[in-house]
Design a protein around this motif. Sequence first.
Motif, short mmCIF file in Angstrom:
data_model
loop_
_atom_site.label_atom_id
_atom_site.label_comp_id
_atom_site.label_asym_id
_atom_site.label_seq_id
_atom_site.Cartn_x
_atom_site.Cartn_y
_atom_site.Cartn_z
N PHE A 37 -27.75 -22.51 34.61
CA PHE A 37 -27.93 -23.47 35.70
C PHE A 37 -26.58 -23.78 36.37
O PHE A 37 -26.46 -23.76 37.60
CB PHE A 37 -28.58 -24.74 35.16
N GLY A 38 -25.55 -24.06 35.57
CA GLY A 38 -24.25 -24.42 36.13
C GLY A 38 -23.60 -23.28 36.89
O GLY A 38 -23.06 -23.47 38.01
N PRO B 143 -21.59 -25.32 21.38
CA PRO B 143 -22.71 -24.85 22.19
C PRO B 143 -23.95 -25.72 21.99
O PRO B 143 -24.12 -26.36 20.93
CB PRO B 143 -22.94 -23.44 21.66
N PRO B 144 -24.85 -25.77 22.95
CA PRO B 144 -26.14 -26.46 22.77
C PRO B 144 -26.95 -25.81 21.67
O PRO B 144 -26.78 -24.61 21.36
CB PRO B 144 -26.83 -26.30 24.13
N CYS C 230 -31.64 -22.65 24.49
CA CYS C 230 -30.67 -23.74 24.54
C CYS C 230 -29.28 -23.22 24.89
O CYS C 230 -28.51 -23.89 25.60
CB CYS C 230 -30.64 -24.47 23.19
N PHE C 231 -28.96 -22.02 24.38
CA PHE C 231 -27.64 -21.47 24.63
C PHE C 231 -27.46 -21.08 26.11
O PHE C 231 -26.38 -21.23 26.68
CB PHE C 231 -27.44 -20.23 23.74
N MET C 232 -28.55 -20.65 26.75
CA MET C 232 -28.44 -20.06 28.09
C MET C 232 -28.70 -21.04 29.23
O MET C 232 -28.05 -20.96 30.28
CB MET C 232 -29.42 -18.89 28.23
N LEU D 175 -37.41 -21.46 34.48
CA LEU D 175 -38.34 -21.04 33.42
C LEU D 175 -37.73 -21.17 32.04
O LEU D 175 -38.44 -21.24 31.03
CB LEU D 175 -38.80 -19.59 33.67
N LEU D 176 -36.39 -21.18 31.96
CA LEU D 176 -35.73 -21.35 30.66
C LEU D 176 -35.95 -22.74 30.09
O LEU D 176 -35.77 -22.97 28.88
CB LEU D 176 -34.22 -21.09 30.80
N PHE D 177 -36.33 -23.69 30.96
CA PHE D 177 -36.53 -25.07 30.52
C PHE D 177 -37.95 -25.32 30.02
O PHE D 177 -38.23 -26.39 29.50
CB PHE D 177 -36.20 -26.04 31.65
#
Length: 803
Positions: free
Chosen positions: A612-613, A675-676, A605-607, A594-596
């Motif tokens: 996921f990883g 960071p992203p 973007c930070f999370m 859902l974060l995507f």
Amino acid sequence: MYLCRFYLQNYQHILALVFAVKEINENNHILFNVTLGMHLSNSYFMARWTYLASMELLSTRGRFIPNYKCDTKDWAVSVIAGPNSNICPFMANVLNVYKMPQLIYGSSPMRDDQIQAAFFHRFFPDGDQQIMAILQLLLYFRWTWIGLIFQRNESGDRFIQNAVLLFSQQSICFAFIEEMPQQTFSNDYAEASKYFSKMYITVMNSTTNVIILYGENQVTMTFRLLPYYGDFDDIPIERKDKVWIMPAQMEFTSVPFQKIIAMDIFHGVISFEVSSKEISGFNKFLQMRNPTLEVEDHLLRMFWKDAFECSFSKDNLDEDAGKLCTGEEKLENLPKSVFDTTMTGQSYSTYNAVYAVAHALQAMFSPKHRTRAKVGGEMFLTQKAWQLHHYLRTMSFNNTAGEKISFNENGDLDTGFDIINWVTFPNKTFVKFKVGKINPAASPDKLFTISAQDITWPIMFNQVLPLSVCNDNCYSGFRKVKIEGKPFCCYDCAPCAKGKISNQMDAVDCFQCSEDQYPNKAQNLCILKTTTFLSYNEPLGITLASVSLFLSFITALVLGIFIKQRDTPIVKANNRSLTYILLIVLLLSFLCSLLFIGQPDQAKCFMRQAAFGIIFSVALSCILGKTTIVVLAFMATRPGSKMRKWVGNRLAFSIVLFCSLAQFTICTVWLTISPPFPDSDMHSIAEEIVLQCNEGSTTMFYTVLSFLGVLTSVSFTVAFLARKLPDSFNEAKFITFSMLVFCSVWISFVPTYLSTKGKYMVAVEIFSILASAAGLLGCIFSPKCYIIIMRPDLNTKGQLIKK
């Protein structure tokens, strides 16, 4: 006054001179007690006749003794010359020595010698001004592919020198440049006809529809015969109408035998004419011309005979010679091809030149200057006539038409040009309509005015504006491509390269749209890009979010079942704690997708990649731990095995903790150093601005994926080795299938991800997360859920012991 040759139309110049002198002599307010006279001479196109006429002015009447003149009443104070420029140099060689004012009413060459030029007073606009006028006309109608026929003389050479370069700078080029043969009185008619025939073929074969004919006054006589030169060639040439552009010095001229020749070649001609106004009384003066009353006017009698095709009784020795001239014939009844009763531009200039001399003389004889003349007026003119130059330069007066006549700082007449359109008729006459004006004194936006809708074009164009270009224009969306070996006006058209546009005709090059715009399909307009991202409001986003929530619910349900059945053998087997952790992590992985979805912001973007990883690292490390314990458990059952001390929750948790901590460390370093962050992709999709998360450090992103790949490989290898170990509740074989699905999903993810663009890249990643997590959930837990729910009889300790 000089005349190139006695043409019927040029006789109007003489009448304008006579009319002006008559008006001045009858007006006591201009020259009191001084009478103007006139003397007419002819140059016959030849230098020797021009020199002869010039020296006659310096001789006593009746005696050709140059520099000896005893008759002061016959002294010439100025010379009005025209209409041809070839008169001026020869005349100036003689008259400049005596500083005699020379007033030019037709074209005249530019004198490089300023001292010599001081004796010229041009009542014809500067030639460069006429070049600019022609250029404005070409630019207005967008005629860029033109022909040029010019007469080789000083005026024609100057036009070639200045116009060709200037026109080229304005993207106008020439299909051909032809020189007219020199007019002579030789008998080599066949040679001249051959030359004109060749020129006619060049004109008719040319693709240009517009031709500049730049010559002197008498050229229109030759031009009228041009269609007939096509008959001299054995190859038939189809005649095509052209738009002819003629300068102001080319007034219509003809000789008597041309009365029977058609005038259709002049139909639609656009010419320039010195700006003029109607002179009151001139038409009445023409109507009063009568050769029977003015017997001593030999020019009038000569004109009358040629114009009306009659003879006078004194000249008629043959009884059958034809009709007699009565003197009752009317000039206004003559067709314009014979005589134009409307004052032409050159006649208007002649009229103004005479008045300029009169006003200059008036200034010389005014009371404030009279003290400079200590002798009588006649003696003063003979000895001090050179002083007239000053008064001519500074004179300023309003003529009888109310127009102000004066010279500018360059010594040129302050006037412009009228743009004339010629309309011919089958009865061999024509009418000239004023359709525009060139006014050098006006503001730049009003310098050139024309009424294009009032122009009558040559018949072939059916009253449609003629085009004159080397090839069709390159429309918007295309650019010009030069054709080797051809003038720059000839070019091919090539479509703009992908991503570029041209929004004007005949664009030299195409250009990129700004980053927030993209070209339309025709590549002639930039359209604002739409901002896009994988949204909850679109079907794809709704579908992925629904699947994510549904799988989360299934996972939570499975977790609930396993917690409820925690004391059953199937749940207790294969490390119950790792099973709970794996289910929780799978639940988080589904929710992680859902974060995507939704517009990227700093928090998402930070999370999302870090989450996921880490989540998948925990899931894979749980699977690796569970599989490792199974392998070690069977190895420990062998007699004398030393592996018993490794069997237990401690090792499993150590594996999970170590792997998860390693991935957490990698993600922490990534989020710390680079960071992203939210970003916009302007280039992947031409029509869209894709809002996305920039991964920051690409190296760290691929490090996270690589670590996941290592865990996957190790987990798959261990599960594969343990798949055949005997145990009723041995899940190694299911883990093998789940890892096979997991690997298949992420191996296919790479090419799919790289081949998609925009928000669909995010959708592919979400699908891979859901598919791989669902593979783990389905392959590992669906057999156990089946036994728990559907076959509880198999979920017993006895069944476990049996195996």
